[in-house]
Every structure is written in C-alpha cells, then in structure tokens.
Design an enzyme around this catalytic site. Sequence first.
Site, PDB file in Angstrom:
ATOM      1  N   LYS A   1       0.739  -1.205   0.106  1.00  0.00           N
ATOM      2  CA  LYS A   1       0.022   0.066  -0.082  1.00  0.00           C
ATOM      3  C   LYS A   1       0.830   1.265   0.152  1.00  0.00           C
ATOM      4  CE  LYS A   1      -4.403  -1.680   1.871  1.00  0.00           C
ATOM      5  NZ  LYS A   1      -5.350  -1.433   3.094  1.00  0.00           N
TER       6      LYS A   1
ATOM      7  N   GLY B   1      -1.479   3.624  13.087  1.00  0.00           N
ATOM      8  CA  GLY B   1      -0.794   3.023  11.483  1.00  0.00           C
ATOM      9  C   GLY B   1      -1.662   3.896  10.460  1.00  0.00           C
TER      10      GLY B   1
ATOM     11  N   ASN C   1      -2.155   5.316  21.001  1.00  0.00           N
ATOM     12  CA  ASN C   1      -1.158   4.725  20.352  1.00  0.00           C
ATOM     13  C   ASN C   1       0.020   4.404  21.704  1.00  0.00           C
ATOM     14  OD1 ASN C   1      -0.422   3.126  18.015  1.00  0.00           O
ATOM     15  ND2 ASN C   1       1.768   4.315  18.212  1.00  0.00           N
TER      16      ASN C   1
END
Length: 268
Positions: free
Chosen positions: A64, A126, A148
């Site tokens: 990606k 992410g 996170n």
Amino acid sequence: MKFAVIGNPISHSLSPVMHRANFNSLGLDDTYEALNIPIEDFHLIKEIISKKELDGFNITIPHKERIIPYLDYVDEQAINAGAVNTVLIKDGKWIGYNTDGIGYVKGLHSVYPDLENAYILILGAGGASKGIAYELAKFVKPKLTVANRTMARFESWNLNINQISLADAEKYLAEFDIVINTTPAGMAGNNESIINLKHLSPNTLMSDIVYIPYKTPILEEAERKGNHIYNGLDMFVYQGAESFKIWTNKDADINSMKTAVLQQLKGE
C-alpha cells in the site's frame, strides 16, 4: 473492463469473489483477478500491469505504501493516510486513491447514525487508523481521540485531534461511545491484547476493522461484557464499492457484494 488486486500473499483475498458478484449482479462482463507480486518483483509492477491490460486495481498488504512512487497522481485522502489501496488507470496515467477510510465510515454510519455526536476512540496510529481518522474528523472532529503505544507515531500526522497513550485510553475508556481497534492485535494468528476493557461502558459500541476472524478477541471480550460489537466486514465491502465507483463511475450492488463475502466466510 479488467481489474485485479495485488498483494503478497494474495490467495486468501476475498476481493475477487466480492467484485465478481457485483459484476454479475449488474450484468457486466468485467473481470477481476488476484495477482501475487512478491516484494522483490515489485519494481516490475508497471510491466506486469501493462501486460494484463488492466483498467484499475486494488493494492493490499504489503504494497500500500510501496505503490506510491509509481503513481502519476495521488488523491488527497491517500496522501493523508500515507497509503493507497485503489489505482485508476486513465489515459495511461496511474491515479492513486485510498477508500479504506470512507469505506469504514460509511459502514459505521449505517449501524451508528448519530456519528456527529459520538465520542470516538481509535486504537492504533498506523495507516488504517490515519485514513479512518481523517474521514471521521469530517463529522466528529472535537470528539475524536486516537491512542497509540508510542506517541512518536503521531509526528507524521497533520490532523488536529486528541492524541493519547494506550495507558490513558484504558483509564478514560468509559467516556467513549465508540471504540475502534485498527491494530493487528486479534487478526488470525495474533492473540495479542491491545487494551484492558475493564472500564468499558456497557453502552459503548466496540469495533474492529478486522473481519477474519469474524470476531476478534477484543470483540469477543466486549460481547461477553454485553456490549454491541461491529467488525470490519462492512469496511471491506464499502471500500470495494468505492473502488468500483472510481473505476467505472457506477454504483455497486452492496448487497450482492456482502452476501458473496459472507457465503465465502461461512464456506458455502
């Protein structure tokens, strides 16, 4: 028209089944295949796609981000997410998009219509988290929080939202209407626990962007506590529908796509 999904590995992908069901439902003779392209062969991507004469393709793990230098133009949403999952080939140009964020939010909106007033916590920072956060921020900006394990991960974010540690997220868990896990914890073969649900409110919707397994450990735990749960199946279907719209300028048959995926998951 010809389409494909590229990744490595790719044999497990349900994208071909889903898109072919949509083509059949709409009476189209379009094709969609899965192409396994190892990382060491990715530099040949232009040649591979050209030989296949594709009109567009999806990209999944682990490519990606790797696809971006090969694109002629990248859509704002994909730039924000730092990842591309859809490419349109038009007049020889490769145009990159990211439909993961809008796919998830469209699905979430269908089960939680009052998103505008929801206090939402996203676990993980992410690429998937970023895409979803950018899309959700259009609705719930003042009430959107991302947690996170390491705060350094937020340095690449250009979005003005609340940023907290996972430890703080555990403390304030009861304050949120929706909690969304975007981390790999709970995916097939990964039984890691991302957060303790001790303080989870019974009214909170617990969500995970994973749909294999159909119920991740965090969803199973929340369900045992009596919470409503929501997995990543709709995100997968809606992101596919958005890709189809980009390629063809046509609306997809969502029901046929979702039915095909569910049948495959159930082994029918």
